[in-house]
Design a protein around this motif. Sequence first.
Motif, PDB file in Angstrom:
ATOM      1  N   TYR A  90      -2.633   9.111 -31.102  1.00 36.33           N
ATOM      2  CA  TYR A  90      -2.771   8.695 -29.771  1.00 36.33           C
ATOM      3  C   TYR A  90      -2.824   9.792 -28.700  1.00 36.33           C
ATOM      4  N   MET A  91      -3.230   9.365 -27.509  1.00 32.79           N
ATOM      5  CA  MET A  91      -3.513  10.285 -26.460  1.00 32.79           C
ATOM      6  C   MET A  91      -2.794   9.693 -25.422  1.00 32.79           C
ATOM      7  N   ILE A  92      -1.901  10.320 -24.517  1.00 31.16           N
ATOM      8  CA  ILE A  92      -1.331  10.289 -23.253  1.00 31.16           C
ATOM      9  C   ILE A  92      -2.053  10.848 -21.998  1.00 31.16           C
ATOM     10  N   ARG A  93      -2.471  10.058 -21.215  1.00 29.94           N
ATOM     11  CA  ARG A  93      -3.076  10.805 -19.920  1.00 29.94           C
ATOM     12  C   ARG A  93      -2.530   9.952 -18.819  1.00 29.94           C
ATOM     13  N   GLY A  94      -2.674  10.820 -17.539  1.00 33.85           N
ATOM     14  CA  GLY A  94      -2.012  10.356 -16.523  1.00 33.85           C
ATOM     15  C   GLY A  94      -2.255  10.876 -15.059  1.00 33.85           C
ATOM     16  N   ARG A  95      -1.942  10.403 -14.046  1.00 36.75           N
ATOM     17  CA  ARG A  95      -2.113  11.240 -12.640  1.00 36.75           C
ATOM     18  C   ARG A  95      -0.934  10.791 -11.984  1.00 36.75           C
ATOM     19  N   ILE A  96      -1.120  11.895 -11.044  1.00 36.82           N
ATOM     20  CA  ILE A  96       0.281  12.006 -10.038  1.00 36.82           C
ATOM     21  C   ILE A  96      -0.454  11.990  -8.495  1.00 36.82           C
ATOM     22  N   GLY A  97      -0.092  11.226  -7.663  1.00 36.13           N
ATOM     23  CA  GLY A  97      -0.574  11.456  -6.067  1.00 36.13           C
ATOM     24  C   GLY A  97       0.423  10.937  -5.039  1.00 36.13           C
ATOM     25  N   LEU A  98       0.382  11.552  -4.109  1.00 34.11           N
ATOM     26  CA  LEU A  98       1.336  10.933  -2.819  1.00 34.11           C
ATOM     27  C   LEU A  98       0.850   9.728  -2.466  1.00 34.11           C
ATOM     28  N   GLU A  99       1.817   8.666  -2.450  1.00 32.17           N
ATOM     29  CA  GLU A  99       1.457   7.192  -2.228  1.00 32.17           C
ATOM     30  C   GLU A  99       2.367   6.644  -1.348  1.00 32.17           C
ATOM     31  N   PRO A 100       1.885   5.450  -0.514  1.00 34.05           N
ATOM     32  CA  PRO A 100       3.053   4.870   0.320  1.00 34.05           C
ATOM     33  C   PRO A 100       3.900   3.976  -0.776  1.00 34.05           C
ATOM     34  N   TYR A 101       5.308   4.097  -0.738  1.00 36.87           N
ATOM     35  CA  TYR A 101       6.060   3.199  -1.434  1.00 36.87           C
ATOM     36  C   TYR A 101       6.440   2.232  -0.682  1.00 36.87           C
ATOM     37  N   LYS A 102       5.895   0.920  -1.328  1.00 33.09           N
ATOM     38  CA  LYS A 102       6.119  -0.385  -0.311  1.00 33.09           C
ATOM     39  C   LYS A 102       7.651  -1.243  -0.872  1.00 33.09           C
ATOM     40  N   GLY A 103       8.292  -0.341  -1.607  1.00 32.66           N
ATOM     41  CA  GLY A 103       9.416  -1.059  -2.116  1.00 32.66           C
ATOM     42  C   GLY A 103      10.681  -0.920  -1.092  1.00 32.66           C
ATOM     43  N   GLY A 104      10.699  -0.212  -0.066  1.00 37.90           N
ATOM     44  CA  GLY A 104      11.253  -0.069   1.155  1.00 37.90           C
ATOM     45  C   GLY A 104      11.643  -1.070   2.119  1.00 37.90           C
ATOM     46  N   LYS A 105      12.512  -0.785   3.009  1.00 32.40           N
ATOM     47  CA  LYS A 105      12.680  -2.039   4.240  1.00 32.40           C
ATOM     48  C   LYS A 105      11.972  -1.725   5.363  1.00 32.40           C
ATOM     49  N   THR A 106      11.426  -0.452   5.434  1.00 31.68           N
ATOM     50  CA  THR A 106      10.783  -0.081   6.493  1.00 31.68           C
ATOM     51  C   THR A 106       9.414  -0.494   6.841  1.00 31.68           C
ATOM     52  N   ALA A 107       8.917  -0.758   8.234  1.00 31.73           N
ATOM     53  CA  ALA A 107       7.510  -1.550   8.321  1.00 31.73           C
ATOM     54  C   ALA A 107       6.606  -0.721   7.864  1.00 31.73           C
ATOM     55  N   ALA A 108       6.678   0.886   8.121  1.00 34.18           N
ATOM     56  CA  ALA A 108       5.706   1.817   7.766  1.00 34.18           C
ATOM     57  C   ALA A 108       6.225   2.499   6.516  1.00 34.18           C
ATOM     58  N   PRO A 109       5.839   2.185   5.250  1.00 35.80           N
ATOM     59  CA  PRO A 109       6.058   2.501   3.988  1.00 35.80           C
ATOM     60  C   PRO A 109       6.211   4.189   3.948  1.00 35.80           C
ATOM     61  N   GLU A 110       7.435   4.643   3.397  1.00 37.80           N
ATOM     62  CA  GLU A 110       7.232   6.281   3.279  1.00 37.80           C
ATOM     63  C   GLU A 110       6.538   6.381   2.160  1.00 37.80           C
ATOM     64  N   LYS A 111       6.102   7.765   2.048  1.00 33.89           N
ATOM     65  CA  LYS A 111       5.072   8.239   1.000  1.00 33.89           C
ATOM     66  C   LYS A 111       6.068   9.106  -0.180  1.00 33.89           C
ATOM     67  N   TYR A 112       5.842   8.861  -1.155  1.00 35.74           N
ATOM     68  CA  TYR A 112       6.345   9.569  -2.376  1.00 35.74           C
ATOM     69  C   TYR A 112       5.406   9.744  -3.386  1.00 35.74           C
ATOM     70  N   TYR A 113       5.731  10.699  -4.214  1.00 37.92           N
ATOM     71  CA  TYR A 113       4.571  10.996  -5.389  1.00 37.92           C
ATOM     72  C   TYR A 113       4.818   9.975  -6.601  1.00 37.92           C
ATOM     73  N   HIS A 114       3.868   9.473  -7.014  1.00 42.05           N
ATOM     74  CA  HIS A 114       3.720   8.443  -7.940  1.00 42.05           C
ATOM     75  C   HIS A 114       2.905   8.958  -9.197  1.00 42.05           C
ATOM     76  N   VAL A 115       3.779   8.859 -10.418  1.00 45.31           N
ATOM     77  CA  VAL A 115       2.956   9.115 -11.678  1.00 45.31           C
ATOM     78  C   VAL A 115       2.638   7.862 -12.271  1.00 45.31           C
ATOM     79  N   THR A 116       1.474   7.814 -12.672  1.00 40.99           N
ATOM     80  CA  THR A 116       1.155   6.538 -13.358  1.00 40.99           C
ATOM     81  C   THR A 116       0.526   7.257 -14.845  1.00 40.99           C
ATOM     82  N   ALA A 117       0.851   6.580 -15.732  1.00 37.94           N
ATOM     83  CA  ALA A 117       0.461   6.990 -17.012  1.00 37.94           C
ATOM     84  C   ALA A 117      -0.064   6.013 -18.262  1.00 37.94           C
ATOM     85  N   SER A 118      -0.739   6.332 -19.264  1.00 36.31           N
ATOM     86  CA  SER A 118      -1.036   5.330 -20.193  1.00 36.31           C
ATOM     87  C   SER A 118      -1.265   5.947 -21.378  1.00 36.31           C
ATOM     88  N   VAL A 119      -1.514   5.205 -22.594  1.00 38.44           N
ATOM     89  CA  VAL A 119      -1.439   5.527 -23.808  1.00 38.44           C
ATOM     90  C   VAL A 119      -2.299   4.951 -24.682  1.00 38.44           C
TER      91      VAL A 119
END
Length: 363
Positions: A90-119
């Motif tokens: 198996y191989m694990i590969r992924g990415r990391i980037g600063l993205e708007p987090y839309k799970g918050g309650k504010t109208a303008a989403p705050e940005k957080y680093y988001h890591v996505t990965a796959s196998v």
Amino acid sequence: MLTSWQNQKPIRFRAAMTYLADDLLEDIRIDQLLHPKGEMVRIVIEPFSDAHTGDVPRVSRDIEAMLIALGKKAFIITRMTSENLERADYMIRGRIGLEPYKGGKTAAPEKYYHVTASVVKTKTGKSVGHSSAWIADKKPDMTPISFYKDSPVYLKDSQDQDRTAISAETAALLTEAETAYGKREYKKAIALLNRALKRKDGPLIRIYGGLYSANRKLGRQDRAIAAFDKLLAVSVEKYNILTVKFLFNVNSVEFWNDPALREQYKIWLERIGVYFKTHRGCLQILGHCSRSGTETYNKELSHERAVGIQARLRPYFPDVLRRSETVGRGFRETIVGTGTDDWRDAIDRRVEFHIIDCKALSR
């Protein structure tokens, strides 16, 4: 495997990476129940890349270290090399980037680093799992490793040829070259990059960028320029975009105060000018700004940067005024978008080139 924690609020880096690792490793365990191997399963990790530039940031090494530490009791898990890849299941590969987090309650989403990965299965390329995590830490080390920090270009989505589209064998050679370059083993890096270049999916911008930088380090100026010319040709003829690192000081049309970059600007301008002097096509020269200051101010400043590059090209490309137009994008197309006005968002204060039909020039 999709777990409920993926929708949680951003959490601290170590906890987020623990969840990510547990999720990915559980995907592998489930796949093994369906397709048992009967011996110790081997996993390789491809370096995680920056989702916005295609670079490999230093934090990737931290992610790799945590994945290896958490997986080593149940699996043989290592960093990807050509040798390890041949034996891996198996191989694990992924990415990391600063993205708007839309799970918050504010109208303008705050940005957080988001890591996505796959196998994926190395033998078939079949995906067996995905996962992601939001990081609450505001400052993971996103400084590019030296291979990418020294590159003359940054990559946009159209150029990046997402690493999932690159063969695992080519990715392994590239990873080994990145490692050799970081150890200042430039001849070894060049040999590995040339091997990757010969593969069907090998003529990649990042490979030519590496050849340019490694040959420069060895004082092989002619070979470095030849690699830069190849980089130009692939960028222009395949992607119709050129993203050389013409970066600027804050609130200025003067180049970014990085001595390593400053000494190369003239070379880049000359090679770009020579290329377009002898090839068809016209240029849209786009200036950009980081996200601070008013929209009107930044639009004007970004246009001045584009005009400055156009003027600097003229000695090498006398027809540049007739065959190009300048546009100021302000801060509408930031890559980082933090507005910190320092090295972290230097890439937002840039000029890039789009290749267009000459009939499309605004007059």
